[in-house]
Motif scaffolding. Sequence first.
Motif, PDB file in Angstrom:
ATOM      1  N   ASP A 187      -0.039   6.765   2.828  1.00 22.11           N
ATOM      2  CA  ASP A 187      -0.864   5.806   2.806  1.00 22.11           C
ATOM      3  C   ASP A 187      -1.950   5.967   3.866  1.00 22.11           C
ATOM      4  O   ASP A 187      -3.062   5.698   3.473  1.00 22.11           O
ATOM      5  N   ALA A 188      -1.556   6.508   5.115  1.00 25.82           N
ATOM      6  CA  ALA A 188      -2.671   6.415   6.077  1.00 25.82           C
ATOM      7  C   ALA A 188      -3.748   7.552   5.698  1.00 25.82           C
ATOM      8  O   ALA A 188      -5.113   7.106   5.823  1.00 25.82           O
ATOM      9  N   ARG A 189      -3.447   8.403   4.794  1.00 23.26           N
ATOM     10  CA  ARG A 189      -4.468   9.412   4.411  1.00 23.26           C
ATOM     11  C   ARG A 189      -5.443   8.783   3.366  1.00 23.26           C
ATOM     12  O   ARG A 189      -6.753   8.969   3.496  1.00 23.26           O
ATOM     13  N   THR A 190      -4.892   8.262   2.528  1.00 18.95           N
ATOM     14  CA  THR A 190      -5.813   7.340   1.587  1.00 18.95           C
ATOM     15  C   THR A 190      -6.832   6.099   2.253  1.00 18.95           C
ATOM     16  O   THR A 190      -7.768   6.159   2.182  1.00 18.95           O
ATOM     17  N   ALA A 234      -0.305  -1.229   1.898  1.00 16.55           N
ATOM     18  CA  ALA A 234      -0.396   0.313   1.058  1.00 16.55           C
ATOM     19  C   ALA A 234      -1.574   0.055   0.390  1.00 16.55           C
ATOM     20  O   ALA A 234      -2.212  -0.908  -0.331  1.00 16.55           O
ATOM     21  N   PRO A 235      -2.400   1.026   0.043  1.00 21.16           N
ATOM     22  CA  PRO A 235      -3.668   1.290  -0.690  1.00 21.16           C
ATOM     23  C   PRO A 235      -3.460   1.192  -1.992  1.00 21.16           C
ATOM     24  O   PRO A 235      -4.409   0.374  -2.619  1.00 21.16           O
ATOM     25  N   MET A 236      -2.374   1.466  -2.742  1.00 25.49           N
ATOM     26  CA  MET A 236      -2.273   1.530  -3.840  1.00 25.49           C
ATOM     27  C   MET A 236      -1.215   0.921  -4.883  1.00 25.49           C
ATOM     28  O   MET A 236      -0.847   1.025  -5.667  1.00 25.49           O
ATOM     29  N   ARG A 237      -0.351   0.499  -3.761  1.00 25.94           N
ATOM     30  CA  ARG A 237       0.787  -0.349  -4.209  1.00 25.94           C
ATOM     31  C   ARG A 237       0.986  -1.491  -3.511  1.00 25.94           C
ATOM     32  O   ARG A 237       0.524  -1.522  -2.309  1.00 25.94           O
ATOM     33  N   PRO A 238       1.932  -2.599  -3.785  1.00 28.38           N
ATOM     34  CA  PRO A 238       1.919  -3.811  -3.275  1.00 28.38           C
ATOM     35  C   PRO A 238       2.834  -3.638  -1.509  1.00 28.38           C
ATOM     36  O   PRO A 238       3.691  -2.521  -1.854  1.00 28.38           O
TER      37      PRO A 238
END
Length: 611
Positions: free
Chosen positions: A340-343, A328-332
Amino acid sequence: MSNTLRCLTLALSLPLLAARGAAQVAPLIANIAARQTTSLDGEWQAIVDPYDVGALDYRAQPLKNNHAFYMNYKPQSESELIEYDFDTSGQLHVPGDWNTQRESLLFYEGSVWYKRSFDYAKSPKNRLFLHFGACNYLAAVYLNGEELGEHEGGFTPFDFEITDRVRAHGNFLVLRINNSRGRDQVPTVNTDWWNYGGITRPVTLVEVPETFVQDYFVQLEKGSTHQIRGWLQLNGKQLQQNATIRIPEAGLSKTFQTDSGGRAEFSFNADLTLWSPENPKLYSVEIVGETDQVIEWIGFRSIEVRGTDILLNGKSVFLRGISIHEEAPMRPGRAWSDDDARTLLSWARGLDCNFIRLAHYPHNESMLRMADQMGLMVWAEVPVYWTIQWESPQTLRNAENQLNAMIARDHNRSALIIYSVANETPVSDARNRFLRQLIQDAHSADPTRLVSAALQANEVVERNRITIHIHDPIANDLDVLGNNEYIGWYVRRPEDADLIEWTSEYSKPLIMSEFGGDARFGYHADARTRWTEEYQENLYEHQIAMLKRIPFLRGMTPWILKDFRSPRRTLPRLEDYFNRKGLVSDQGEKKKAYFVLQKFYRELQSAQPSK
Ligand code: GCU
């Protein structure tokens, strides 16, 4: 749980399956999101069970009574002994790995039992399936105290039919998920990524008509930009039907007869706007049978190789890529959602990428659908990684199952252009046989896409010249060659890249599928100080200068977009169980090397001949 116990569990539970006539994994249903679905995501009860006491008695024999956790049994009197209780054992969120939901589970490897209850009012003639996006690693699935079956493999979807087992009220669904690593597994025991365990992707009830459209393949014929060739597969009793493929925006409607096995193959001319990163055009495609229909957004493009070139829609293309782990980009924890995919893909787009390598296993379906929409070509791969047990027939079957499931799920995604069958695998006769089988499987399952593998070339030093020569026994079986190298990090200094020439004995395109070095975001010093952003920046500058000099290079996917967790990376203060080769930190902070790659890709993009 020890490997012996786990194998014992596996071996012992299989006869159990046969004994009870348990369901087996059902054929994959395509395009779940377009069906009549009910989500089972949310808070599930969970029991952490490191010794598998929920499945085995103290003699390691399978439990066949109310002591088995899948029975979800409640004591009938105050004197009855039952040593488990889902309702008071805590919860875990589904989808999601367990490692990042509880501090006590960060390093946990073993079994966790999940349970949730649900009611379901099924329409009388319809059928009902349970669909799992993925569970890592081994899943045993039970409904209302009966085992449905098992699934092995941590990154591919699977379905069970529960038409005759579901109740209108009071169903209880129990899963035992075991993420223990095993030598014979795929991947095997040694990886450089976190062993996230759990129900890591969505769980969905899927209701379909008695005879339904199970799967279909609608893509351009290999090498063509105007001929659609595909097939559709029905599942049920009324298999011989009239079936129609409609693409309204293209003014297409073609009708066919399915055969006694429910399959129809078709080929027809189509005048379409082709999908590309510059114009990721998707069409609404209707797959219509007499008893069921499905609508899917599909892009159409051709991908092929000609000598050392890669052609997208007949034009030479350079794959400006980046490697991505499914974090995940901004969480563990594991990524799984559209957000998640968009980020993650917007970060890749921010680098001016037109290509992504989804390492080292099949990513969640949102990543492929988002790549279709955002115009990013995709290299997808199975976790045939490092020291796989090449001699084991069960390991090969497992790898084939994972490859086929990945292809079955994603074969209508125009963004997907390459299947990779291996990463950095040591050369041997057994490994060559194993990989040749996977290459053959990929080509026969989907002849429209390219097959690759991340190889490791050999360095040859003669007098003061350093040559890296691409040679691998399986290279001639591949359409595109991938190669991982770490000049400037694991070998030599970044500046040595200036002295290196690359040669290949194959007239095939090369994608440099990995290079890079670690940097702790915010650590600054001179370019000779390892772990600094300046070291990583300097490494990228020398790497890019070297890569520009490789005439048969047609793409690259530097390692890696974002720092990611790894049990191998123990160095305090700098690694802290993270691999720091990301161009972006695990907090989303861009390092200096991010801008070196971005500048190179922008130069490449502006140098591209106008479309
Ligand atoms: C290898 C491997 C990666 C790993 C990387 C590294 O090439 O393919 O999975 O993370 O090197 O050492 O950082």
